[in-house]
Design an enzyme around this catalytic site. Structure first.
Site, PDB file in Angstrom:
ATOM      1  N   ASP A   1       0.817  -1.222   0.000  1.00  0.00           N
ATOM      2  CA  ASP A   1       0.000   0.000   0.000  1.00  0.00           C
ATOM      3  C   ASP A   1       0.849   1.270   0.000  1.00  0.00           C
ATOM      4  O   ASP A   1       0.306   2.377   0.082  1.00  0.00           O
ATOM      5  CB  ASP A   1      -0.927   0.018   1.235  1.00  0.00           C
ATOM      6  CG  ASP A   1      -2.265  -0.685   0.979  1.00  0.00           C
ATOM      7  OD1 ASP A   1      -2.689  -0.759  -0.194  1.00  0.00           O
ATOM      8  OD2 ASP A   1      -2.878  -1.145   1.958  1.00  0.00           O
TER       9      ASP A   1
ATOM     10  N   ARG B   1     -10.261   5.782  10.599  1.00  0.00           N
ATOM     11  CA  ARG B   1      -8.797   5.738  10.712  1.00  0.00           C
ATOM     12  C   ARG B   1      -8.298   6.815  11.692  1.00  0.00           C
ATOM     13  O   ARG B   1      -8.056   6.533  12.855  1.00  0.00           O
ATOM     14  CB  ARG B   1      -8.138   5.919   9.339  1.00  0.00           C
ATOM     15  CG  ARG B   1      -8.589   4.916   8.271  1.00  0.00           C
ATOM     16  CD  ARG B   1      -7.932   3.571   8.462  1.00  0.00           C
ATOM     17  NE  ARG B   1      -8.360   2.578   7.484  1.00  0.00           N
ATOM     18  CZ  ARG B   1      -7.749   2.301   6.340  1.00  0.00           C
ATOM     19  NH1 ARG B   1      -6.666   2.957   5.999  1.00  0.00           N
ATOM     20  NH2 ARG B   1      -8.195   1.354   5.538  1.00  0.00           N
TER      21      ARG B   1
ATOM     22  N   ARG C   1       0.436  -1.524   7.646  1.00  0.00           N
ATOM     23  CA  ARG C   1       0.942  -0.296   7.020  1.00  0.00           C
ATOM     24  C   ARG C   1       1.884   0.499   7.925  1.00  0.00           C
ATOM     25  O   ARG C   1       2.529   1.449   7.458  1.00  0.00           O
ATOM     26  CB  ARG C   1      -0.230   0.600   6.565  1.00  0.00           C
ATOM     27  CG  ARG C   1      -1.093  -0.029   5.485  1.00  0.00           C
ATOM     28  CD  ARG C   1      -1.930   1.016   4.752  1.00  0.00           C
ATOM     29  NE  ARG C   1      -1.093   1.952   3.991  1.00  0.00           N
ATOM     30  CZ  ARG C   1      -1.558   2.989   3.319  1.00  0.00           C
ATOM     31  NH1 ARG C   1      -2.853   3.262   3.322  1.00  0.00           N
ATOM     32  NH2 ARG C   1      -0.748   3.786   2.650  1.00  0.00           N
TER      33      ARG C   1
ATOM     34  N   HIS D   1     -11.727   7.038   4.266  1.00  0.00           N
ATOM     35  CA  HIS D   1     -10.800   8.172   4.385  1.00  0.00           C
ATOM     36  C   HIS D   1     -11.537   9.411   3.866  1.00  0.00           C
ATOM     37  O   HIS D   1     -12.271   9.318   2.873  1.00  0.00           O
ATOM     38  CB  HIS D   1      -9.580   8.000   3.465  1.00  0.00           C
ATOM     39  CG  HIS D   1      -8.404   7.316   4.088  1.00  0.00           C
ATOM     40  ND1 HIS D   1      -7.542   6.534   3.340  1.00  0.00           N
ATOM     41  CD2 HIS D   1      -7.917   7.309   5.352  1.00  0.00           C
ATOM     42  CE1 HIS D   1      -6.576   6.079   4.123  1.00  0.00           C
ATOM     43  NE2 HIS D   1      -6.775   6.532   5.353  1.00  0.00           N
TER      44      HIS D   1
ATOM     45  N   CYS E   1      -5.149   9.456  -3.521  1.00  0.00           N
ATOM     46  CA  CYS E   1      -4.430   8.562  -2.599  1.00  0.00           C
ATOM     47  C   CYS E   1      -2.981   8.355  -3.037  1.00  0.00           C
ATOM     48  O   CYS E   1      -2.104   8.155  -2.209  1.00  0.00           O
ATOM     49  CB  CYS E   1      -5.099   7.192  -2.546  1.00  0.00           C
ATOM     50  SG  CYS E   1      -6.805   7.224  -2.027  1.00  0.00           S
TER      51      CYS E   1
HETATM   52  N1  ARG Z   1      -5.402   0.061   0.922  1.00  0.00           N
HETATM   53  C1  ARG Z   1      -5.141   1.365   1.442  1.00  0.00           C
HETATM   54  C2  ARG Z   1      -5.737   1.482   2.829  1.00  0.00           C
HETATM   55  O1  ARG Z   1      -6.815   0.986   3.049  1.00  0.00           O
HETATM   56  C3  ARG Z   1      -5.692   2.413   0.542  1.00  0.00           C
HETATM   57  C4  ARG Z   1      -5.344   3.799   0.970  1.00  0.00           C
HETATM   58  C5  ARG Z   1      -5.955   4.838   0.123  1.00  0.00           C
HETATM   59  N2  ARG Z   1      -5.463   6.122   0.434  1.00  0.00           N
HETATM   60  C6  ARG Z   1      -6.201   7.227   0.592  1.00  0.00           C
HETATM   61  N3  ARG Z   1      -5.599   8.356   0.735  1.00  0.00           N
HETATM   62  N4  ARG Z   1      -7.504   7.155   0.675  1.00  0.00           N
HETATM   63  O2  ARG Z   1      -5.136   2.038   3.721  1.00  0.00           O
END
Ligand code: ARG
Length: 273
Positions: A70, A140, A95, A169, A266
């Site tokens: 990612d 998040r 991550r 997000h 992203c």
């Molecule tokens: N697979 C990543 C996650 O879920 C995707 C992140 C996408 N980034 C963003 N800025 N929305 O963390």
């Protein structure tokens, strides 16, 4: 509507999708059993970079690391305002190691990096928009991080609650169209709690509102330079609305990245000096 919208040259940090994959599921878009075409992803990503450069933007790259699939989503690495870097602390253990890799890049580029003390996913949830930094929470980035961001930059932070897991997000549900005191935004109202929707309506009465269809096509995961809007081609209605307002949509298809829950924004970290 201004006669002609004026672009501002941006500096972006990106990460080539050499090791891009969907190996785990941390949002509803991700299905590790479904294949990702890495060659197609690399081609799509190269088109994005070409589009940025063709429009006069500077693009820096950070070296991708194997086993951090990612990492291509550079926007999650930090928020950079006035040359100051607020580094991320990722929610998912998978991550977390990305933070140190991005931190080294920023340090080698001459920046100090503040480390978030609470979960914070950079520009994924933190969006400078005119007088404020809009800040998402619910999936998040935490409320504690919002306070930390306000304290660090001395810019008012407006907390917004996200309620739909497909829009986990803030940058999947909202983007900024232009800059300055009266900056305008585009967003998908249903991604937000009723109270947060009212906040957005109060702060941005002229905002462009997107349909669920355009939001699900990652139309709100766009990057605007004030004139050109780099946008997913399937977000047709939204692109038409923007064109009617004097913006110039530049379609860039990142469909392979949608399989990981990401799109144009992203993949793009803005470095604001
Ligand atoms: N697979 C990543 C996650 O879920 C995707 C992140 C996408 N980034 C963003 N800025 N929305 O963390």
């Amino acid at each position: 509507m201004p006669e002609s919208r004026v672009p501002r040259r941006r500096r972006f940090l990106v990460c080539e999708p050499r090791h891009f994959a969907v190996q785990y599921a941390i949002n509803p878009w991700m299905h590790p059993d479904k294949p990702v075409d890495v060659d197609l992803a690399r081609g799509q990503w190269a088109e994005l970079i070409r589009a940025y450069r063709d429009h006069g933007h500077t693009v820096d790259t950070v070296e991708p690391v194997a086993d951090l699939p990612d990492m291509v989503f550079a926007a999650n690495s930090a928020l950079v305002l006035e040359g100051r870097v607020f580094g991320s602390l990722f929610h998912a253990p998978e991550r977390r190691p990305e933070s140190t890799v991005y931190e080294s890049w920023f340090r080698s580029a001459g920046y100090d990096v503040y480390r978030a003390g609470s979960v914070c996913e950079g520009e994924g949830d933190l969006i400078p928009a005119g007088r404020w930094v809009l800040a998402g929470t619910g999936f998040r980035t935490t409320r504690e991080a919002h306070h930390e961001v306000q304290e660090f930059f001395g810019v008012p932070v407006i907390g917004l609650r996200l309620v739909d897991p497909y829009f986990y997000h803030l940058d999947t549900a909202l983007f900024v169209l232009d800059e300055g005191y009266e900056a305008n935004i585009a967003y998908y109202p249903e991604a937000f709690s009723p109270g947060s929707r009212k906040v957005l309506a109060r702060l941005y009465p002229d905002a462009v509102l997107a349909t669920r269809q355009d939001a699900m096509a990652f139309g709100l995961n766009s990057v605007s330079d004030g004139r050109h809007v780099f946008i997913a081609p399937r977000a047709k209605e939204l692109a038409d609305q923007l064109a009617r307002q004097g913006y110039v949509p530049v379609p860039v298809d990142l469909s392979e990245f949608h399989k990981a829950g990401g799109g144009i924004k992203c993949c793009t970290q803005e470095i604001r000096s």
